[in-house]
Scaffold this motif. Structure first.
Motif, PDB file in Angstrom:
ATOM      1  N   ARG A   1      11.312   4.681  -1.588  1.00 45.63           N
ATOM      2  CA  ARG A   1      12.683   5.131  -1.342  1.00 45.63           C
ATOM      3  C   ARG A   1      12.700   6.143  -0.205  1.00 45.63           C
ATOM      4  NH1 ARG A   1      12.743   5.694  -7.045  1.00 45.63           N
ATOM      5  NH2 ARG A   1      12.596   7.934  -6.839  1.00 45.63           N
ATOM      6  N   LEU A   2      11.475   6.735   0.289  1.00 45.08           N
ATOM      7  CA  LEU A   2      11.622   8.087   0.688  1.00 45.08           C
ATOM      8  C   LEU A   2      10.716   8.493   1.703  1.00 45.08           C
ATOM      9  CD1 LEU A   2      10.772  10.224  -1.797  1.00 45.08           C
ATOM     10  CD2 LEU A   2       9.266  10.399  -0.364  1.00 45.08           C
ATOM     11  N   VAL A   3      11.361   9.184   2.713  1.00 46.66           N
ATOM     12  CA  VAL A   3      10.502   9.833   3.721  1.00 46.66           C
ATOM     13  C   VAL A   3      10.268  11.254   3.282  1.00 46.66           C
ATOM     14  CG1 VAL A   3      10.274  10.302   6.187  1.00 46.66           C
ATOM     15  CG2 VAL A   3      11.803   8.506   5.397  1.00 46.66           C
TER      16      VAL A   3
ATOM     17  N   VAL B   1       1.615   8.121   3.134  1.00 47.57           N
ATOM     18  CA  VAL B   1       2.408   7.342   2.178  1.00 47.57           C
ATOM     19  C   VAL B   1       2.067   5.855   2.232  1.00 47.57           C
ATOM     20  CG1 VAL B   1       4.316   8.980   2.104  1.00 47.57           C
ATOM     21  CG2 VAL B   1       4.445   7.056   3.669  1.00 47.57           C
ATOM     22  N   LEU B   2       1.442   5.436   3.324  1.00 51.74           N
ATOM     23  CA  LEU B   2       1.065   4.019   3.406  1.00 51.74           C
ATOM     24  C   LEU B   2      -0.286   3.732   2.742  1.00 51.74           C
ATOM     25  CD1 LEU B   2       2.193   3.175   7.040  1.00 51.74           C
ATOM     26  CD2 LEU B   2       3.290   2.520   4.898  1.00 51.74           C
TER      27      LEU B   2
ATOM     28  N   ILE C   1       4.692   7.391  -7.788  1.00 51.46           N
ATOM     29  CA  ILE C   1       4.839   7.747  -6.379  1.00 51.46           C
ATOM     30  C   ILE C   1       5.089   6.534  -5.499  1.00 51.46           C
ATOM     31  CG2 ILE C   1       2.388   7.816  -5.858  1.00 51.46           C
ATOM     32  CD1 ILE C   1       3.126  10.180  -3.950  1.00 51.46           C
ATOM     33  N   ASN C   2       4.461   5.397  -5.819  1.00 59.59           N
ATOM     34  CA  ASN C   2       4.691   4.227  -4.976  1.00 59.59           C
ATOM     35  C   ASN C   2       6.188   3.911  -4.912  1.00 59.59           C
ATOM     36  OD1 ASN C   2       2.108   3.929  -4.336  1.00 59.59           O
ATOM     37  ND2 ASN C   2       1.659   2.444  -5.952  1.00 59.59           N
ATOM     38  N   GLU C   3       6.837   3.993  -6.073  1.00 60.40           N
ATOM     39  CA  GLU C   3       8.276   3.752  -6.132  1.00 60.40           C
ATOM     40  C   GLU C   3       8.994   4.825  -5.334  1.00 60.40           C
ATOM     41  OE1 GLU C   3       9.898   1.277  -7.638  1.00 60.40           O
ATOM     42  OE2 GLU C   3       7.886   0.425  -7.849  1.00 60.40           O
TER      43      GLU C   3
ATOM     44  N   ILE D   1      -6.681   9.208   4.337  1.00 59.49           N
ATOM     45  CA  ILE D   1      -6.266   8.207   5.335  1.00 59.49           C
ATOM     46  C   ILE D   1      -7.508   7.606   6.004  1.00 59.49           C
ATOM     47  CG2 ILE D   1      -5.066   7.910   7.551  1.00 59.49           C
ATOM     48  CD1 ILE D   1      -3.254  10.333   6.535  1.00 59.49           C
ATOM     49  N   ASN D   2      -8.413   8.485   6.450  1.00 62.47           N
ATOM     50  CA  ASN D   2      -9.624   8.001   7.125  1.00 62.47           C
ATOM     51  C   ASN D   2     -10.494   7.177   6.187  1.00 62.47           C
ATOM     52  OD1 ASN D   2      -9.006   9.109   9.552  1.00 62.47           O
ATOM     53  ND2 ASN D   2     -10.154  11.003   9.224  1.00 62.47           N
TER      54      ASN D   2
END
Ligand code: ADP
Ligand code: MG
Length: 586
Positions: A393-395, A554-555, A387-389, A427-428
């Motif tokens: 590439r990807l939104v 994604v971050l 997924i990192n890859e 995220i949190n």
């Protein structure tokens, strides 16, 4: 007249059998371990009625000459150790010389064996420890031992044997473990002539995992390899998308001995922390090699556990290696699931007795091939996308929200479902964890200080550990009877949730009684606060909020799981969708 008598050897063997021979699988274990020690390349275990009627183990190992074949049934007779010092350098699975005499004291054993340095083979029949027959036989290199009428002379033990499917399930699990620990030996396990386990002895651990668990599992295993000064670690761990409901698939071997060891299991389970729910467990096959002087294999009657010196070092090696592998190679779980080999096999084990009763005569000719079909060319080629890859590439474009809970997103590679609560929790969690780890703490004063009232014991507990709160950036003082007043807090506490957060943190400190590892403590605080402060399922969010959530997800360091280990995101690949709609046919 002395009251104390030295018991005769047969009685001593029967007593030893109480420890060594507990159930069908313990007999199978001792016999198969002897075959492995005899350097067999092929081992065939044939059970009749789950072993309740007969257990037979056939090997092509070094065999025994007549003299050894008779000696093998004497108490404490072993070819594996000679001197006291050998006990610290054991490189065989057996060494106590008590399995065969114990088994033979409570059953009917027939042994056929031949070794290269004899003129002919030897056949021995022994019942209740008494030799009934001893004669010459044909010369096939290796050994065949069959055990029947188990516990015929110890009714109390017989009573404890469970039903056929229970005993059989234990045998299947045992042979699978032994096969994984010796992937260079071919194992076959049959029950009433039907094949339940079959491995090729290729010497390739991944192939052996494939032969046992099937394609769905083997294609989702990650190879791990690492070492430190004392231990070499090698094996395979599963991605969190295939989890089991118990720890039976933590398969750990030290110097080729399959063991169940709490420290090793803990290291595995801890490494999956936040990658899986607490009640689910991964499939992990770990081979550990070490200097035999660092382990004591003589601490358990059936040698199932060992004592490991340097347990902290092995814990850290396992924990860090698995955690690292998971971090580097996580994937979005694929929504399209192929049938699992084990599901087929479990079903089979449940049904086989019924089938055999219905169709005993024909079932004898049918050898069921349980190996999973070879992967299609297409599947072989399909490399997993990390997924990192993929995310680099990807939104992900949100296209809507289903059931008020799942954000539907898409890109050219597929359609994704994101659990809005799980995603925001992740995220949190990462945000709080970063703040907690940050040494430079910025604090803010509370306009209205917060007081919390505790019971006397809680008050005293917290008073002992106030420094933890100070280090986190809280300004807190005693404020009358069993009460503390909070005047400042770290800036990262979410506005509007200060009081609730303080209560949660105080609860955790009191619960842990100060005896904690700071890393775990920070993780627990981050998990608790993250869960509380995340949007819930069924809470309507705007499309913009969904877009922002996906961008933040994604971050993340690990965007795939919430901190409780549930998946945050599931993918339907474009290829799978097209296949389901029969736009592509293969
Ligand atoms: P241990 O394995 O602890 O030595 P056992 O009672 O299991 O004790 O076996 C006694 C001995 O019998 C072994 O040391 C070995 O020499 C011999 N033996 C048992 N099974 C086999 C076998 N399948 N092939 C060759 N030798 C065997
Ligand atoms: Mg043995």
């Amino acid at each position: 007249m002395s009251k104390i008598k030295v018991m005769n050897e047969n009685l001593a063997n029967k007593i030893a059998a109480g420890e060594v021979v507990e159930k069908i699988s313990s007999v199978v274990k001792e016999l198969v371990e002897n075959s492995i020690d005899a350097k067999a390349q092929n081992i065939v275990v044939s059970l009749t009625e789950g072993g309740l009627k007969k257990i037979e183990v056939l090997d092509d190992g070094v065999g025994m000459d007549k003299e050894d074949a008779i000696l093998a049934f004497s108490r404490h007779a072993t070819s594996k150790i000679t001197h006291d010092d050998d006990l610290f350098f054991i490189d065989t699975l057996g060494f106590r010389g008590e399995a065969l005499p114990s088994i033979a004291s409570v059953s009917l054993v027939t042994l056929k064996t031949y070794s290269n340095n004899s003129d002919c083979g030897t056949l021995i029949e022994i019942k209740g420890g008494q030799i009934l027959k001893e004669e010459k036989t044909d010369s096939r290199v290796g050994t065949c031992i069959s055990v029947s009428e188990l516990f015929y002379n110890t009714p109390a033990r017989l009573k404890y044997l469970k039903n056929e499917s229970y005993e059989l399930a234990n045998c299947v699990s045992l042979i699978e473990r032994l096969a994984l620990s010796h992937d260079n030996i071919s194992f076959v396990l049959t029950n009433n002539e039907r094949v339940l386990v079959k491995t090729s002895g290729s010497g390739n651990l991944h192939k052996c995992i494939h032969e046992i668990y099937g394609l769905n599992v083997s294609s989702k295993m990650l190879e791990i390899k690492n070492s430190n000064d004392d231990f070499d670690l090698y094996g395979y761990i599963c991605k969190p998308e295939i989890l089991k409901s118990n720890r039976n698939h933590f398969i750990t071997m030290v110097n080729d001995r399959v063991i169940k060891n709490n420290d090793l299991n803990k290291a595995i389970n801890d490494a999956y922390y936040t990658y899986k729910p607490d009640t689910k467990y991964p499939i992990v096959v770990l081979k550990i090699n070490t200097d035999p002087t660092l382990i004591d294999v003589n601490i358990h009657p059936t040698k199932q556990d060992i004592k490991i010196s340097k347990s902290k070092e092995i814990y850290e090696l396992i924990y860090n290696t698995i955690k690292d592998a998971l971090y580097k190679s996580l994937l979005i779980p694929d929504a399209v699931k192929k049938p699992e080999y084990n599901e087929i096999k479990d079903q089979y084990v449940e049904n086989f007795i019924k089938e055999q009763e219905e169709d005993f005569s024909t079932s004898k000719q049918v050898v069921m091939d349980l190996s999973y079909p070879e992967p299609l060319e297409e599947e072989k080629k399909e490399e997993p996308i990390v997924i990192n890859e993929e995310l680099k590439r990807l939104v992900l474009y949100p296209v809507g929200i289903a059931h008020g809970t799942y954000i539907i997103a898409q890109n050219e590679e597929g359609i994704y479902m994101v659990d809005q609560h799980a995603a925001q929790e992740r995220i949190n969690y990462e945000r709080f964890l970063k703040c907690l780890k940050n040494k430079e703490i910025t604090t803010t004063s509370l306009l209205f200080p917060i007081t919390i009232e505790l019971s006397s014991s809680e008050f005293l507990s917290l008073k002992n550990y106030l420094d933890i709160l100070f280090k986190m950036g809280f300004k807190v003082e005693e404020f009358g009877l069993n009460t503390f007043i909070f005047k400042e807090h770290p800036t990262w506490l979410k506005t509007g949730y200060e009081e609730e957060s303080i209560h949660k943190i105080v609860d955790l400190i009191i619960k842990n009684k100060g005896e904690f590892d700071p890393v775990k403590f920070n993780e627990s605080i981050a998990i608790t606060l993250a869960c509380k402060m995340s949007i819930k399922a069924n809470m309507r969010i705007s499309n913009e909020a969904a877009e922002e959530l996906l961008q933040e997800l994604v971050l993340c360091d690990n965007p795939y799981n919430c901190p409780h280990g549930r998946p945050t995101i599931i993918k339907f690949s474009t290829y799978d969708i097209e296949r389901m709609f029969k736009r592509v046919m293969n």
